[in-house]
Design a protein around this motif. Structure first.
Motif, mmCIF file in Angstrom:
data_model
loop_
_atom_site.group_PDB
_atom_site.id
_atom_site.type_symbol
_atom_site.label_atom_id
_atom_site.label_comp_id
_atom_site.label_asym_id
_atom_site.label_seq_id
_atom_site.Cartn_x
_atom_site.Cartn_y
_atom_site.Cartn_z
ATOM 1 N N GLU A 123 -121.247 2.053 37.322
ATOM 2 C CA GLU A 123 -121.333 2.158 35.668
ATOM 3 C C GLU A 123 -120.358 1.139 35.265
ATOM 4 O O GLU A 123 -120.681 0.269 34.024
ATOM 5 C CB GLU A 123 -120.817 3.456 35.100
ATOM 6 N N VAL A 124 -119.005 0.953 35.757
ATOM 7 C CA VAL A 124 -118.023 -0.179 35.063
ATOM 8 C C VAL A 124 -118.870 -1.545 35.270
ATOM 9 O O VAL A 124 -118.741 -2.370 34.182
ATOM 10 C CB VAL A 124 -116.874 0.175 35.947
ATOM 11 N N PRO A 131 -119.786 9.362 47.001
ATOM 12 C CA PRO A 131 -120.670 8.933 45.822
ATOM 13 C C PRO A 131 -120.378 8.974 44.564
ATOM 14 O O PRO A 131 -120.946 8.020 43.756
ATOM 15 C CB PRO A 131 -121.714 9.986 46.204
ATOM 16 N N VAL A 132 -119.190 9.675 44.087
ATOM 17 C CA VAL A 132 -118.918 9.672 42.663
ATOM 18 C C VAL A 132 -118.406 8.367 42.264
ATOM 19 O O VAL A 132 -118.300 7.743 41.661
ATOM 20 C CB VAL A 132 -118.003 11.007 42.530
ATOM 21 N N TRP A 133 -117.405 8.108 43.269
ATOM 22 C CA TRP A 133 -116.753 6.672 42.968
ATOM 23 C C TRP A 133 -117.784 5.420 43.142
ATOM 24 O O TRP A 133 -117.539 4.508 42.568
ATOM 25 C CB TRP A 133 -115.590 6.354 44.034
ATOM 26 N N LYS A 134 -118.823 5.500 43.962
ATOM 27 C CA LYS A 134 -119.564 4.548 43.939
ATOM 28 C C LYS A 134 -120.515 4.742 42.511
ATOM 29 O O LYS A 134 -120.667 3.640 41.806
ATOM 30 C CB LYS A 134 -120.842 4.805 44.968
ATOM 31 N N ARG A 135 -120.603 5.616 41.993
ATOM 32 C CA ARG A 135 -121.315 5.822 40.685
ATOM 33 C C ARG A 135 -120.354 5.103 39.618
ATOM 34 O O ARG A 135 -120.885 4.342 38.834
ATOM 35 C CB ARG A 135 -121.540 7.159 40.195
ATOM 36 N N VAL A 136 -119.040 5.558 39.685
ATOM 37 C CA VAL A 136 -118.110 5.124 39.117
ATOM 38 C C VAL A 136 -118.371 3.373 38.793
ATOM 39 O O VAL A 136 -118.239 2.629 37.959
ATOM 40 C CB VAL A 136 -116.616 5.412 38.993
ATOM 41 N N ILE A 179 -112.842 -1.742 42.092
ATOM 42 C CA ILE A 179 -112.742 -0.613 43.174
ATOM 43 C C ILE A 179 -112.246 0.375 42.891
ATOM 44 O O ILE A 179 -111.068 0.486 42.818
ATOM 45 C CB ILE A 179 -111.826 -1.598 44.418
ATOM 46 N N PRO A 180 -112.962 1.386 42.546
ATOM 47 C CA PRO A 180 -112.247 2.520 41.951
ATOM 48 C C PRO A 180 -111.271 3.231 43.070
ATOM 49 O O PRO A 180 -110.473 4.104 42.479
ATOM 50 C CB PRO A 180 -113.418 3.430 41.401
ATOM 51 N N ASN A 181 -111.932 3.123 44.110
ATOM 52 C CA ASN A 181 -111.305 3.823 45.513
ATOM 53 C C ASN A 181 -111.623 3.053 46.471
ATOM 54 O O ASN A 181 -112.624 2.393 46.920
ATOM 55 C CB ASN A 181 -111.680 5.155 45.688
#
Lengths: 141, 141
Positions: free
Chosen positions: B118-119, B110-115, B89-91
């Motif tokens: 990727e992880v 959406p950026v956090w979704k992408r992170v 959970i990046p955020n």
DNA sequence: CCCCAAAAAGACTATTTATATCTTTTTAGG
DNA sequence: CCTAAAAAGATATAAATAGTCTTTTTGGGG
């Protein structure tokens, strides 16, 4: 795991708000804090950090406040996040090449390196202009 | 930021050690702990979690100990990490689609979704067989 | 049936990090 | 020199991390 802290979240909100304002509009900390819904005293600390590294410019006294330090399109999300959260470190072992005495034989070490690279790459690919724009740059979710 | 905890690091060490042993070799917790240099009591807690979800099989009493729950090549690093650290959970805002009331207008969502994607993708692409092999599957660093 | 080996479960503790708040100081304008 | 505003520093509270300790359950062997 890998969760952004409140501080990081607040930092992004605050600076994205600034990025959405006219380039020469000096914003009061109290106004920013109210607009993005974060505790003013906390945001103050965050903006002090920003100010030290030039991400924002600050002016004291009457008529003071904050401006973005550079053009919004020249500030990446990665810079903002690392400014307040420190470097992207998925595991201690990636801090410095020599730091981890297991890294000689440990196969997971390169995996963390890859994770680090991917995350940095995503965050580096986004700038404050995009984040502040009213248009959704991406499909939601 | 985004740092794996000790628990996560220990969890990986422990289960990778198991993955490096013959499939039918029952290992004592105390031996594993000593081999991978983690506090035995702490590793016990971690292996209890593994056991509950079937990542390892446990046997009590004399001659007891631990086995891998499945073939090493069928266990991904993502499973291991999420087993002890919880989801990636990046955020907070990515937890559930509807959870974040800012997500309608927030471009960073959406950026956090992408992170996150990727992880997860990197960690899912690695299995315990690779991690346990003596050959370095990757260039170091 | 009893003893011993080992994991499971639960309670407890200490340290660190996160999340602030409050007070005092510095800077600048009017 | 008065007021506005940020900077700096000290302090407070709560939560998460990183463990430890004790008791219970399970299983094997004599």
């Amino acid at each position: 795991m890998m969760e952004l802290t409140r501080k990081g979240e607040y930092a992004i909100r605050g600076i994205v708000y600034l990025a959405g304002k006219p380039i020469d509009k000096v914003c009061l900390l109290s106004d920013i804090a109210a607009a993005v819904d974060v505790p003013p005293t906390f945001l103050a600390k965050i903006f002090q950090q920003f100010s030290k590294i030039g991400l924002v410019k600050s002016f004291r006294g009457t008529g003071g406040g904050f401006l973005l330090g550079r053009a919004a399109e020249n500030i990446t999300l990665l810079e903002v996040v690392e400014a307040v959260e420190g470097p992207i470190i998925p595991n201690r072992c990636v801090v410095t090449p020599s730091d981890c005495e297991r890294s000689d034989f440990c196969n997971v070490h390169p995996v963390w390196k890859r994770v680090q690279g991917e995350v940095r790459s995503v965050l580096e690919g986004v700038n404050l202009k995009e984040l502040a724009s009213k248009e959704r740059s991406d499909i939601n979710n």
